[in-house]
Each structure stands twice: as structure tokens, then as C-alpha cells.
Design a protein around this motif. Structure first.
Motif, short mmCIF file in Angstrom:
data_model
loop_
_atom_site.label_atom_id
_atom_site.label_comp_id
_atom_site.label_asym_id
_atom_site.label_seq_id
_atom_site.Cartn_x
_atom_site.Cartn_y
_atom_site.Cartn_z
N PHE A 35 0.69 -1.16 0.05
CA PHE A 35 0.15 -0.07 -0.10
C PHE A 35 0.94 1.19 0.10
CE2 PHE A 35 -3.35 -2.90 1.91
CZ PHE A 35 -4.26 -2.63 0.93
N ALA A 39 -3.06 6.18 -1.83
CA ALA A 39 -3.60 7.03 -1.00
C ALA A 39 -4.57 6.27 0.32
CB ALA A 39 -4.59 8.29 -1.61
N GLY A 40 -4.47 6.98 1.34
CA GLY A 40 -5.07 6.12 2.55
C GLY A 40 -4.51 5.08 3.07
N GLU A 43 -4.55 4.64 6.84
CA GLU A 43 -5.91 4.46 7.12
C GLU A 43 -6.04 3.01 7.07
OE1 GLU A 43 -9.05 6.84 5.71
OE2 GLU A 43 -10.30 6.00 6.89
N ILE A 44 -5.86 2.46 5.90
CA ILE A 44 -6.15 0.85 5.68
C ILE A 44 -5.60 0.06 6.81
CG2 ILE A 44 -5.86 -0.92 4.09
CD1 ILE A 44 -6.10 1.31 1.81
N ASP A 47 -7.01 0.36 9.95
CA ASP A 47 -8.22 -0.72 9.99
C ASP A 47 -7.81 -2.07 10.42
OD1 ASP A 47 -9.73 1.49 9.75
OD2 ASP A 47 -10.29 1.21 7.70
N ALA A 50 -6.71 -2.57 13.79
CA ALA A 50 -7.72 -2.88 14.67
C ALA A 50 -8.39 -3.92 14.78
CB ALA A 50 -8.61 -1.74 14.57
N ARG A 51 -8.80 -4.42 13.41
CA ARG A 51 -9.57 -5.81 13.19
C ARG A 51 -8.40 -7.08 14.01
NH1 ARG A 51 -13.57 -8.72 13.90
NH2 ARG A 51 -13.93 -10.52 12.30
N TYR A 85 -4.97 -8.52 -0.45
CA TYR A 85 -5.29 -6.89 -0.02
C TYR A 85 -5.42 -6.10 -1.34
CZ TYR A 85 -4.68 -7.88 4.88
OH TYR A 85 -5.10 -8.18 5.91
N GLU B 46 -11.14 -11.33 4.94
CA GLU B 46 -11.28 -10.14 5.46
C GLU B 46 -10.51 -8.91 4.81
OE1 GLU B 46 -11.74 -9.43 9.53
OE2 GLU B 46 -13.10 -11.10 9.86
N GLY B 47 -9.15 -9.39 4.73
CA GLY B 47 -8.52 -8.49 4.21
C GLY B 47 -8.83 -7.30 2.81
N THR B 48 -9.31 -8.22 2.00
CA THR B 48 -10.00 -7.63 0.68
C THR B 48 -10.72 -6.34 1.02
OG1 THR B 48 -9.95 -9.90 -0.14
CG2 THR B 48 -10.76 -8.24 -1.45
N TYR B 50 -11.03 -4.07 3.50
CA TYR B 50 -10.41 -2.99 4.13
C TYR B 50 -9.94 -1.77 2.92
CZ TYR B 50 -11.22 -4.94 8.61
OH TYR B 50 -11.70 -5.85 9.46
N PRO B 51 -9.27 -2.20 1.97
CA PRO B 51 -8.71 -1.20 1.05
C PRO B 51 -9.91 -0.68 0.44
CG PRO B 51 -7.71 -2.94 0.87
CD PRO B 51 -8.62 -3.56 1.80
N THR B 54 -12.05 1.89 2.27
CA THR B 54 -11.31 3.26 2.28
C THR B 54 -11.34 3.88 1.06
OG1 THR B 54 -9.76 2.02 3.73
CG2 THR B 54 -9.11 4.20 2.82
N ASN B 58 -13.28 7.51 0.26
CA ASN B 58 -12.42 8.43 -0.01
C ASN B 58 -12.91 9.09 -1.36
OD1 ASN B 58 -10.25 8.44 1.73
ND2 ASN B 58 -9.30 7.32 0.51
N PRO B 73 -10.76 -2.58 20.22
CA PRO B 73 -10.71 -1.06 19.67
C PRO B 73 -12.02 -0.52 19.33
CG PRO B 73 -9.29 -2.49 18.81
CD PRO B 73 -9.99 -3.41 19.32
N PRO B 74 -12.25 0.78 19.20
CA PRO B 74 -13.49 1.18 18.66
C PRO B 74 -13.69 0.69 17.20
CG PRO B 74 -12.18 3.03 19.48
CD PRO B 74 -11.32 1.67 19.82
N LYS B 76 -15.43 1.19 13.56
CA LYS B 76 -16.11 2.04 12.35
C LYS B 76 -17.57 1.73 11.91
CE LYS B 76 -11.82 4.18 10.28
NZ LYS B 76 -10.67 4.09 9.32
#
Lengths: 537, 112
Positions: A35, A39-40, A43-44, A47, A50-51, A85, B46-48, B50-51, B54, B58, B73-74, B76
Motif C-alpha cells: 500500500f 492514498a489512505g 488508514e487501511i 483498520d 484494529a481488526r 489486499y 477479510e483483508g480484501t 478494508y482497502p 477506504t 475517499n 478497539p472502537p 467504524k
């Protein structure tokens, strides 16, 4: 029992086993690599972390508090291999580029130098180097063969590399060696490859469809098999011998260093003649007239600057001799920084000292010899009461004698040159040269140099030494004498003058020591010998 | 040309539409979305997801709010924005047309 580390994932603390941490860390780094271009990315990653924290949290109970390798494996199974990913909606080319770039980054990042036991001819050194640089090992082997044939240094280099490069033992290490990212998938593949190559090794007939290079390798492998084992044994015992030598000489040097610097030791023996005047560190300090505080600093700094590498040497020896290893992280680095610090201090001290000698000054004194009675002047040297023991210390090319008394430092020899006078008088010019931190100081030191000569009738006697006050100290002082001889007059160089005459020009280009004991007349062209025609032309 | 690639591309194409559709009714957090996608076998890992989320966020189609969680954790919680709603309707229309088109086309070819 397994070592654990504690990590912070998304603000949660987890205790995780060392191996599991490594795997997780590599996993996240690989994803980050994918990544890094888009961009971002942050953030990814946040996330995902966090998971992962959430998934870990679900696993932890009062009875199960440490994240193990199997947990990480399961989580990777849930989250997917890093390839999953890749968001293919990103511009196709961009993805490709980013992917390739990150792939390359990973390959370079994780490539490590190991010896390859699977592709070895002798010790697997060439194969390992080949993997590291991504070239066919045959070229490295050829290089070694050339080095062996052309002088034999190749053998030594090979043995040293054999000792210092570790063998790739585990599947993970082999992947690192080849620069493949260490993922579960790759490890699996590597292991199965290894299995098949093992199987191949044990099949009686070797009719593989392998590359020619490998075939040659196999033939050599049989040939070198025994030799290799023997050599390895030799290498192992060589390590012990080196270890012993390192420890022995390292400790000896340390002891010598401490005695040499602290005591009246004679580490400067090297500069003294075999005749045997020994100069200690302390004597040199006196000679250069530096303060006691400065001397103390020099002691401390030189002990550390010279001693720490010696200590490292001893430590290295211990490491070779036994399997002893100091398990303190950063200890070596700390010592190194320490050493650098002392080295800088040493340079500063030296610079501070050197500042006392930056300016040079020469004082000239000219004496006209009006009372020479005959046409021939005999050049002689005053009796040498001070240096009759011949305390020869070759400290500099042109400084041959040093003697220190209670208040004076005596130095020899002055250097005598003989040139043509521009009138009809014998003249002596004494040039006193010294150094100091500024011109004024250098001039004062130069003036303070005492030098004597006596002229009585047709004999001139030069002193074989000059003196400085101990208070002033030595500042690379030098005395040069120039004797001017008018045309038509002659000089006789006495036997004793040999020690002060220096590079005297003459018509026949005769060496200084061959000029002694003869009469030389000053002609228009220069000095010419009258009574030596009998021996030489 | 590999059949796997084509399959993956077909799946990827509808993935965005599916995610947006899931969020049309109610806001959801990635694990919920994932559960539904997994049921439909659209995503395996799951990995697929998140991007993708986002990128949609965006692009202004999604927005999220934080919610505290008991188990970590909190989280989203994503929901559709105004733009997302329009976008989804548009996609929905296209999808229906596409399904019809594909059906008629494939029927014809299988008959002949």
C-alpha cells in the motif's frame, strides 16, 4: 518455555511469543509494502490492525493470555495472504508498478547472506554469494578458481568466508537467502522443494533434467565431499587456534599498554637505537614541555583508544574459543560509541598540542671571521663531553642526539653546509629555527637556542650540539650552519667534522663522508679537492 | 488467459455494488458486511474489504462514525452518504439491465 514480547496493537497490549511476533510483523510489513504507493495507506493499515487487535482480544481468556504462532496463522487465514489486499480497482498499471516496487523492496530488504547447503560444491559459499547478488553461482566459482590459480589467495578468502558466513539451516533462512518473502506459503513450498531434492539425492540414478551447471556441481560435490568435511574440521580447529591467539596476544598487549603508558615503561623503544637509550612516554612529555594535566589526559585517552579495540579482540577470541556470548543488547554499540568519543578526544588533544607548533621562525646570525691567518681553514668539532656515551636516538632524520639535564635539553647535530663567499672573507651564518603557537613565540624560542663555535687562528671548532631551556621545551628546533669560503681559499675537514657536515656541494660530487680528512679549495665552480687525485679520478 | 482471473474480475466488479447495497438499509461495521459477503461467497478473506471501504469512503460514497466496542478497539460504522445513495440507485438500475442483457445473450447462444 518461550520468550514473549509485548506489543501495542491499536492501543491494546498483547503478550505475543517471539516467533509469532516475527511472523505478524512480516505480515504487516508486506501489506504495508503493497500500500505504500496508494492514498489512505495509513488508514487501511490502521483498520487492519484494529481488526487484528479485536480478533486477538476474542482469543484471550484468563487461562490463555499469550498469543501464539498458531493464533497468528489463524488470523492470517481469516484476513488473507497479503496478495488478497490488492485492490484491483486501482489503475492496473499503478498496481503492477507498486506491487513490483514493493516486491523488489521486500526482496532486497530480506535478502541475507548465508551459505547454501543445497547447492554446494565445497562449502556453499559461492552459491550463497550468488543468491545474495542474484547471479549464477558459477561466476563466483570461476572467480574463486581464478584466485586460487593466480596466487592462491582464493583459498584463504574462501576459508575466511566459510568461517564467517552462517549456513542457511531452516526453511526461513533459506528463503531469506534467496530473498523470497517469508510467508507461510513460501515456507511450505521451500520445505517441499527440499524434500524433493533430498529424494533426488537418495535416488541411485542421477538422470535429472537439471541444468548443466548443477550437473557439474554434483560431480564436484562427490569429489569434494570428503575433502570438504576434512577442510571443515580444519576450519573448526583453525577457529580455536585463532581464538587462542587473539585472547593471548590481546591480553598481553593490554598489559603492555597499561605498563607502557602508566609506568616508566619503554613503549618508545622502537625509536631508540640498539645502543640503548630508552625513551619512555614520560620523557617525551618532558621534552615537549606539556602540563601535567595534559599528560594525565593523554594517559587516559590513549589507554581507552588503544585498549578498547584490544578488549574487543580478546572478546572475539573468547567467542571463537568457546560459545560464550555476551547477551547484552547494544553493549557492543555502546562500547563503540565510547571508543569514538575517546578517539575524538584524542584528536582534540593532539590538535591542541599541534597548535603549539603551527608557526615557524628562523633567526640568522652572521659572523665574519677576520682573523684567519692562513689560506686554509681547518674545520673541527669541539670535544663531545656530553654525548660521549653516544646516546643515539633517531627521532627525526636530522635530529640525532637528545640529552636532558636538570634545566636544559641538549640536541644534536647541527647541520653544516659550506658555500662560496661573495667577498674575500670567511663567514659563518648560524640559522636557528624553532616553532611556536604564534610568530612571536616561535621567534623567542628560536632566539633562546644556544649554539657555540670557536675560531682560533686557522682553526674553527663547532659545537656538536645546541641547547634549549627545559622551560621552553622542544619545538622541533634545528640549527643550521653555513660556512662561506672565499674563492681561492681552502678548508680542511677534520675527522671529527663528519658528524656535522651535511650535503656539501662540490665539483666532483663526492659524498660527505669521503670529503673528510682532505683539503678542499674553493674555485669558481665550487669546492675542489687537491690531495685526493691520487686515489680517485 | 486464465479462467481464475476472469472469475475474479467478474466478482470484483459486483463487489462494490454489493457493499453499497448492504449499507443501503442500515449502517454496518466491517465484520457485519463481511459476514454477508461471505455468505454470498463474494469474499473469502477479510483483508480484501478494508482497502475497498477506504476507497469508497475517499470517493465520498461512504461515511463512518466511531462506536465503542466491548471486545476491542472502537469500531467504524459505515453508512451511505447522499452521493452514495444516488450512486447505488444508479448501479442498481444498471445491474438489472445487465442481468437481463446477459440472460438474453447467453440463452441465445446456448440455444444455437
Amino acid at each position: 518455555m518461550n520468550k514473549t514480547v509485548s506489543v501495542n496493537i491499536s492501543g491494546y497490549i498483547f503478550n505475543i511469543e517471539d516467533a509469532a511476533f516475527d511472523k505478524l510483523n512480516r505480515y504487516l510489513n508486506t501489506i504495508r509494502g503493497y500500500f505504500s504507493e496508494s492514498a489512505g495507506a495509513e488508514e487501511i493499515i490502521e483498520d487492519i490492525e484494529a481488526r487484528i487487535a479485536e480478533l486477538f482480544q476474542e482469543r484471550i481468556t484468563d487461562n490463555y493470555q499469550v498469543i501464539k504462532l498458531i493464533d497468528v496463522d489463524e488470523i492470517i487465514a481469516i484476513m488473507g495472504e497479503p496478495e488478497a489486499y490488492i485492490d484491483e480497482e486501482m489503475e492496473e498499471e499503478e498496481v503492477n508498478e507498486a506491487y513490483q516496487r514493493s516486491e523488489r523492496k521486500i526482496r532486497n530488504k530480506y535478502r541475507k547472506l548465508y551459505r547454501d547447503p543445497d547447492d554446494s560444491v565445497v562449502g556453499g559459499v559461492s552459491a550463497g554469494i550468488g543468491h545474495y547478488f542474484g547471479i549464477d553461482p558459477i561466476w563466483i566459482r570461476l572467480l574463486f578458481i581464478v584466485l586460487v590459480l593466480g596466487g592462491g589467495s582464493g583459498v584463504l578468502i574462501y576459508i575466511i568466508l566459510w568461517i564467517i558466513i552462517p549456513q542457511a539451516k531452516t526453511a526461513a533462512e533459506k528463503l531469506e537467502m534467496r530473498g523470497d518473502p517469508v510467508t507461510a506459503e513460501n515456507i511450505g513450498r521451500a520445505v517441499s522443494e527440499e524434500y524433493s531434492s533430498l529424494k533426488k539425492k537418495f535416488t541411485p540414478k542421477k538422470e535429472d533434467i537439471k541444468e548443466t551447471g548443477d550437473k557439474v556441481g554434483n560431480a564436484f560435490q562427490d569429489f569434494f565431499g570428503f575433502l570438504g568435511k576434512l577442510l571443515h574440521l580444519l576450519v573448526a580447529s583453525l577457529g580455536k587456534i585463532f581464538g587462542f591467539l587473539f585472547v593471548f596476544f590481546g591480553l598481553l598487549s593490554i598489559v603492555a599498554l597499561i605498563f607502557g603508558v602508566m609506568g616508566t615503561g619503554e613503549i618508545f623503544n622502537i625509536i631508540s637505537d640498539s645502543e640503548g637509550l630508552h625513551f619512555s612516554f614520560h620523557d617525551l612529555m618532558v621534552l615537549f614541555a606539556v602540563s601535567p594535566g595534559y599528560v594525565t589526559w593523554v594517559y587516559v585517552v590513549s589507554i581507552f583508544v588503544l585498549g578498547l579495540p584490544l578488549l574487543a579482540f580478546v572478546y572475539l577470541g573468547f567467542g571463537l574459543l568457546t560459545d560464550f556470548k555476551l547477551r547484552v543488547r547494544g553493549f557492543g554499540l555502546a562500547l563503540f560509541i565510547f571508543w569514538i568519543g575517546f578517539s575524538i578526544a584524542g584528536i582534540a588533544l593532539f590538535g591542541n598540542l599541534a597548535r603549539n607548533y603551527v608557526e615557524e621562525h628562523e633567526v640568522k646570525e652572521v659572523y665574519e671571521l677576520t682573523t684567519v691567518e692562513s689560506d686554509t681553514l681547518m674545520v673541527d668539532v669541539l670535544p663531545d663531553t656530553l654525548f660521549e656515551f653516544n646516546h643515539a636516538v633517531r627521532f627525526r632524520n636530522d635530529l640525532d642526539f637528545i640529552e636532558v639535564t636538570d634545566d636544559h635539553i641538549f640536541l644534536g647535530n647541527p647541520l653544516l653546509d659550506i658555500v662560496k663567499s661573495n667577498d674575500d672573507l670567511f663567514k659563518v651564518t648560524v640559522k636557528k629555527e624553532s616553532r611556536g603557537s604564534n610568530r612571536k613565540e616561535a621567534r623567542e624560542f628560536a632566539r633562546d637556542i644556544e649554539y657555540n663555535f670557536i675560531q682560533l687562528g686557522s682553526i674553527i671548532s663547532f659545537s656538536p650540539f645546541y641547547s634549549l631551556t627545559k622551560e621552553n621545551g622542544y619545538h622541533f628546533d634545528q640549527v643550521r650552519i653555513v660556512l662561506e669560503v672565499p674563492e681561492g681559499k681552502a678548508i680542511l675537514l677534520s675527522e671529527g667534522s663528519e658528524r656535522i657536515i651535511y650535503d656539501i656541494d662540490n665539483v666532483t660530487h663526492t659524498w660527505d663522508r669521503d670529503m673528510v680528512g682532505k683539503v678542499w679549495t674553493m674555485t669558481k665552480e665550487g669546492l675542489e679537492c687537491i690531495d685526493c687525485d691520487l686515489e680517485e679520478n | 488467459m486464465k479462467v481464475e482471473n476472469t472469475k475474479a474480475q467478474m466478482r470484483k466488479g459486483v463487489l462494490e455494488y454489493c457493499i453499497l447495497s448492504i449499507l443501503r438499509d442500515d449502517e454496518a461495521y466491517p465484520s457485519d458486511i463481511l459476514g454477508r459477503l461471505k455468505d454470498g461467497k463474494l469474499i473469502v478473506v477479510e483483508g480484501t474489504l478494508y482497502p475497498l471501504l477506504t476507497r469508497l469512503k475517499n470517493a465520498g460514497l461512504l461515511a463512518y462514525r466511531w462506536e465503542e466496542s466491548k471486545s476491542g478497539p472502537p469500531r467504524k460504522y459505515y453508512r451511505l452518504t447522499e452521493l452514495g445513495q444516488q450512486f447505488t440507485q444508479e448501479l442498481s438500475k444498471t445491474w438489472t439491465e445487465l442481468v437481463q442483457a446477459v440472460n438474453t445473450t447467453t440463452k441465445k447462444t446456448t440455444k444455437s
